[in-house]
Enzyme design. Structure first.
Site, PDB file in Angstrom:
ATOM      1  N   HIS A  62       0.871  -1.177   0.000  1.00  0.00           N
ATOM      2  CA  HIS A  62       0.000   0.000   0.000  1.00  0.00           C
ATOM      3  C   HIS A  62       0.906   1.224   0.000  1.00  0.00           C
ATOM      4  O   HIS A  62       1.982   1.205   0.606  1.00  0.00           O
ATOM      5  CB  HIS A  62      -0.909   0.000   1.236  1.00  0.00           C
ATOM      6  CG  HIS A  62      -1.851   1.164   1.272  1.00  0.00           C
ATOM      7  ND1 HIS A  62      -2.749   1.420   0.262  1.00  0.00           N
ATOM      8  CD2 HIS A  62      -2.012   2.156   2.187  1.00  0.00           C
ATOM      9  CE1 HIS A  62      -3.435   2.520   0.561  1.00  0.00           C
ATOM     10  NE2 HIS A  62      -3.001   2.981   1.718  1.00  0.00           N
ATOM     11  N   CYS A  93      -3.190   2.832  -5.658  1.00  0.00           N
ATOM     12  CA  CYS A  93      -2.620   3.748  -4.669  1.00  0.00           C
ATOM     13  C   CYS A  93      -1.200   4.191  -5.030  1.00  0.00           C
ATOM     14  O   CYS A  93      -0.811   5.318  -4.721  1.00  0.00           O
ATOM     15  CB  CYS A  93      -2.677   3.144  -3.273  1.00  0.00           C
ATOM     16  SG  CYS A  93      -1.848   1.551  -3.107  1.00  0.00           S
TER      17      CYS A  93
END
Length: 158
Positions: free
Chosen positions: A27, A117
């Site tokens: 992430h 992301c």
């Protein structure tokens, strides 16, 4: 040490890319100072979110949020990974932070291969939405398709 020789540090600088190691994927967030990051989170859709236990789905509408780095990281590990600095010129830190803050609260059309992301944070830092993670995923899909075609072709010849 993180990927590509990056080091984990409790003191990122504003504008740094933060890579968070989740089970099975990375992430990404952008550090904006005072312990805060801006990142794409999943609105309960299971997208790479502020919840360290969240999984990942292929697409959906997400939200851009400002949250505390330690909350986003949770029990996972993170590192500063400005790995694209050798390929792209980053904006000055003040500009990166302004660009990130201007996106907070906005919807984000998430797609794991073309708008994830990592694409989000690299666009903020460099104005170049890139993602090696997505490129590896596309490569795996192409390899699987070629292998499937080869198996089908081989069976038809027999």
């Amino acid at each position: 040490m993180g990927q590509n020789g990056t080091k984990q540090t409790p003191n990122p600088e504003p504008g740094d890319l933060i890579e968070i190691s989740r089970p099975g994927y990375q992430h990404w967030a952008i550090y904006i100072g005072n312990g805060d990051v801006v990142h794409v989170t999943g609105n309960g859709l299971g997208l790479a979110s502020s919840s360290p236990s969240s999984g990942s789905v292929s697409s959906g509408i997400s939200t851009v949020k400002k949250e505390k780095l330690n909350i986003v990281v949770g029990v996972d590990h993170y590192c500063i990974n400005n790995k694209y600095d050798r390929d792209y010129k980053p904006f000055p830190a003040k500009v990166i932070v302004e660009r990130a803050l201007s996106r907070v609260g906005q919807d984000f059309s998430y797609n794991i291969l073309s708008n994830n992301c990592e694409h989000f944070v690299t666009d903020l830092r460099y104005k170049e939405p890139v993602s090696q993670q997505a490129d590896r995923g596309v490569g795996a899909i192409v390899a699987a398709a070629v292998f499937s075609f080869w198996v089908l072709f081989s069976r038809q010849r027999q």
